[in-house]
Write a protein that holds these residues in place. Structure first.
Motif, PDB file in Angstrom:
ATOM      1  N   ILE A 118       0.836  -1.245  -0.031  1.00  9.33           N
ATOM      2  CA  ILE A 118      -0.108   0.170  -0.004  1.00  9.33           C
ATOM      3  C   ILE A 118       0.919   1.106   0.223  1.00  9.33           C
ATOM      4  N   TRP A 119       0.764   1.977  -0.885  1.00  7.85           N
ATOM      5  CA  TRP A 119       1.504   3.475  -1.128  1.00  7.85           C
ATOM      6  C   TRP A 119       0.491   4.580  -0.779  1.00  7.85           C
ATOM      7  N   LEU A 120       0.868   5.229   0.292  1.00  7.03           N
ATOM      8  CA  LEU A 120      -0.044   6.344   0.440  1.00  7.03           C
ATOM      9  C   LEU A 120       0.712   7.541   0.116  1.00  7.03           C
ATOM     10  N   GLN A 121       0.295   8.465  -0.999  1.00  6.05           N
ATOM     11  CA  GLN A 121       0.773   9.663  -1.419  1.00  6.05           C
ATOM     12  C   GLN A 121       0.983  10.782  -0.325  1.00  6.05           C
ATOM     13  N   LEU A 122       1.884  11.561  -0.626  1.00  4.05           N
ATOM     14  CA  LEU A 122       2.020  12.743   0.473  1.00  4.05           C
ATOM     15  C   LEU A 122       0.818  13.098   1.008  1.00  4.05           C
ATOM     16  N   GLY A 123       0.922  13.384   2.453  1.00  4.49           N
ATOM     17  CA  GLY A 123      -0.092  13.995   2.937  1.00  4.49           C
ATOM     18  C   GLY A 123      -1.262  12.934   3.578  1.00  4.49           C
ATOM     19  N   ILE A 124      -1.229  11.990   3.020  1.00 11.01           N
ATOM     20  CA  ILE A 124      -2.478  10.909   3.315  1.00 11.01           C
ATOM     21  C   ILE A 124      -1.972   9.917   4.290  1.00 11.01           C
ATOM     22  N   HIS A 125      -2.790   9.968   5.635  1.00 15.91           N
ATOM     23  CA  HIS A 125      -2.451   9.381   6.634  1.00 15.91           C
ATOM     24  C   HIS A 125      -3.638   8.521   7.160  1.00 15.91           C
ATOM     25  N   ASP A 126      -3.416   7.384   7.923  1.00 20.52           N
ATOM     26  CA  ASP A 126      -4.307   6.654   8.758  1.00 20.52           C
ATOM     27  C   ASP A 126      -3.524   5.454   9.543  1.00 20.52           C
TER      28      ASP A 126
END
Length: 138
Positions: free
Chosen positions: A99-107
């Motif tokens: 899973i690659w979460l782009q910049l600024g995406i968090h959980d």
């Protein structure tokens, strides 16, 4: 375990099938330009966008669950509030490795669930500059 080293990111970038959740059909948007760049670098881009019929010359899927092809990486261009559902869909598949979460995406909770299930997670990095830095310049 979180992905942190350049060697780990380089190894992940060696995987070539990327489902882009939130892939945009609008030129100029990061969610269009980054998958377009990756496609030009030889990646198989699978667009996931329920509001588009085609993106980057490929039929778009309504959800990750609908994707028929094998997926190596799920690249997320959606708000942080949607990450938990995307991770759930990825965990329901047996092919997703990253899973690659782009910049600024968090959980953090969803990331912990993904990692506990054996998926690798990249956070707060963008695939394009990482590819340019670690692969294209090599």
């Amino acid at each position: 375990m979180p992905v942190e080293t350049d060697a780990e990111v380089r190894e992940i970038l060696g995987k070539k099938t990327v489902a882009v959740v939130g892939c945009s059909s609008t030129p100029g948007k990061d969610a269009h330009e980054i998958p377009k760049y990756l496609q030009a670098q030889g990646y198989e881009i699978i667009p996931v966008n329920p509001n588009a019929d085609t993106v980057l010359g490929r039929s778009a899927y309504d959800s990750l669950s609908d994707v028929e092809e094998e997926i190596d990486i799920v690249d997320v261009f959606r708000p942080s509030a949607e990450v938990a559902g995307i991770v759930d869909e990825a965990l329901a598949r047996d092919d997703v490795e990253v899973i690659w979460l782009q910049l600024g995406i968090h959980d953090d909770e969803a990331v912990a669930r993904a990692e506990a299930a054996g998926l690798r997670v990249v956070q707060n990095r963008c695939m394009k500059p990482e590819h340019q830095r670690l692969i294209a310049s090599a």
